[in-house]
Design a protein around this motif. Structure first.
Motif, PDB file in Angstrom:
ATOM      1  N   TYR A   1       1.684  16.470 -21.533  1.00 41.70           N
ATOM      2  CA  TYR A   1       2.899  16.564 -20.729  1.00 41.70           C
ATOM      3  C   TYR A   1       3.133  15.300 -19.912  1.00 41.70           C
ATOM      4  O   TYR A   1       2.259  14.871 -19.158  1.00 41.70           O
ATOM      5  N   GLY A   2       4.326  14.753 -20.019  1.00 41.40           N
ATOM      6  CA  GLY A   2       4.802  13.779 -19.060  1.00 41.40           C
ATOM      7  C   GLY A   2       5.640  14.473 -18.009  1.00 41.40           C
ATOM      8  O   GLY A   2       5.851  15.685 -18.044  1.00 41.40           O
ATOM      9  N   LEU A   3       6.147  13.709 -17.060  1.00 35.85           N
ATOM     10  CA  LEU A   3       6.939  14.290 -15.983  1.00 35.85           C
ATOM     11  C   LEU A   3       8.190  14.974 -16.510  1.00 35.85           C
ATOM     12  O   LEU A   3       8.603  16.018 -15.995  1.00 35.85           O
ATOM     13  N   GLU A   4       8.799  14.388 -17.538  1.00 35.70           N
ATOM     14  CA  GLU A   4      10.015  14.989 -18.088  1.00 35.70           C
ATOM     15  C   GLU A   4       9.734  16.357 -18.690  1.00 35.70           C
ATOM     16  O   GLU A   4      10.524  17.295 -18.527  1.00 35.70           O
TER      17      GLU A   4
ATOM     18  N   ARG B   1      -0.474  22.729 -13.166  1.00 35.70           N
ATOM     19  CA  ARG B   1      -1.760  22.057 -12.959  1.00 35.70           C
ATOM     20  C   ARG B   1      -1.592  20.570 -13.197  1.00 35.70           C
ATOM     21  O   ARG B   1      -1.132  20.136 -14.263  1.00 35.70           O
ATOM     22  N   VAL B   2      -1.968  19.770 -12.195  1.00 30.60           N
ATOM     23  CA  VAL B   2      -1.953  18.317 -12.327  1.00 30.60           C
ATOM     24  C   VAL B   2      -3.244  17.876 -13.008  1.00 30.60           C
ATOM     25  O   VAL B   2      -4.218  18.637 -13.064  1.00 30.60           O
ATOM     26  N   PRO B   3      -3.295  16.648 -13.529  1.00 33.28           N
ATOM     27  CA  PRO B   3      -4.523  16.213 -14.214  1.00 33.28           C
ATOM     28  C   PRO B   3      -5.716  15.961 -13.297  1.00 33.28           C
ATOM     29  O   PRO B   3      -6.860  16.097 -13.728  1.00 33.28           O
TER      30      PRO B   3
ATOM     31  N   LEU C   1       9.635  16.690  -8.435  1.00 31.01           N
ATOM     32  CA  LEU C   1      10.395  17.215  -9.562  1.00 31.01           C
ATOM     33  C   LEU C   1      10.544  18.733  -9.509  1.00 31.01           C
ATOM     34  O   LEU C   1      11.166  19.339 -10.369  1.00 31.01           O
ATOM     35  N   GLY C   2       9.969  19.361  -8.474  1.00 31.40           N
ATOM     36  CA  GLY C   2      10.238  20.770  -8.229  1.00 31.40           C
ATOM     37  C   GLY C   2       9.083  21.719  -8.425  1.00 31.40           C
ATOM     38  O   GLY C   2       9.274  22.937  -8.374  1.00 31.40           O
TER      39      GLY C   2
END
Length: 266
Positions: free
Chosen positions: A55-58, A77-79, A92-93
């Motif tokens: 996943y990228g931000l988009e 979940r962030v990396p 980004l919400g």
């Protein structure tokens, strides 16, 4: 007349207001269609996985949009404990953040700081440009932002279990989430998530967060194991994933139709 929006309750708010444990599933495919199906399935929450999925931000933004209209709460979940990336996810919400591999109090405190604007934290200010504030359509977003986000730290190593009481006590850590797979690996029991020693370590973490008065969850695809952890006090659980459901369903179709035609020679 200016138009104002209100953000939905956080996952932590929903956990505290629930009269039963919250049950969810992973969204690892990156498919907005899969995310919508999961979010509308009747499950309570979905985990959009930015650690192991591509996943990228988009992609994260599209998945948040896809799930927004449905009852399930989206958790992202962030990396890693990365203040820049956490800032971007919040902007980004993503209101509900899980940070993996939190082994120490210092790492937990770093995650807390990344979630909040100064003076409490170090989150960079760009809310007028971002979906997180709905482009400033959320009234007084800067002043109220801390109440619109929730931080879950992931306990998934022997070091983390050793420190779990102190981690659970960190102000700003709203909940814990135990990852038995990495925990098993760190104990020299790779792939043995149901080993008695792993189960005992998971329950130690559950007990520590419960003692701190904070919700705690666990990943458990084995139904019996999931029920055991719920009985031990887990207040939320993940019981499946979009990719594993698809893979398992596809294999069953092959077993039902292809294998008989080939005489089970595969």
């Amino acid at each position: 007349m200016p138009f104002h929006l209100e953000l939905p309750p956080t996952f932590i708010d929903r956990l505290r207001g629930a009269d039963r444990p919250q049950v969810g599933m992973w969204v690892c495919s990156g498919s907005p269609v899969a995310a919508e199906i999961a979010a509308g399935s009747g499950l309570d929450w979905v985990l959009i996985d930015g650690e192991h999925a591509p996943y990228g931000l988009e992609t994260v933004t599209e998945l948040l949009r896809a799930t927004a209209a449905y009852p399930a709460t989206a958790v992202v979940r962030v990396p890693s404990v990365d203040r820049v990336l956490i800032k971007q996810y919040l902007d980004l919400g993503a209101q509900n953040i899980i940070v993996p591999m939190v082994d120490t109090v210092a790492q937990a405190e770093e995650a807390v700081a990344a979630m909040h604007y100064p003076p409490r934290g170090v989150r960079g200010v760009g809310s007028a440009l971002a979906r997180g504030s709905r482009w400033n359509m959320v009234e007084d977003y800067l002043g109220s932002a801390s109440g619109t986000v929730g931080l879950v730290v992931q306990i998934e190593s022997t070091e983390a279990v050793e420190n779990v009481g102190a981690i659970a006590g960190v102000d700003g850590v709203d909940a814990g989430f135990v990852g038995p797979s990495d925990l098993a690996a760190s104990m020299g029991l790779l792939g043995q998530q149901t080993h008695p020693d792993v189960v005992a370590a998971v329950k130690t973490a559950i007990a520590a967060f419960t003692a701190a008065g904070k919700p705690v969850g666990v990943n458990a695809f084995n139904p019996d194991q999931a029920r055991d952890y719920l009985d031990a006090g887990a207040s939320f659980v993940l019981v499946g994933a979009d990719v594993t459901l698809l893979a398992g369903g596809a294999r069953r179709l092959a077993e039902d139709f292809v294998d008989p035609l080939e005489g089970n020679d595969r």
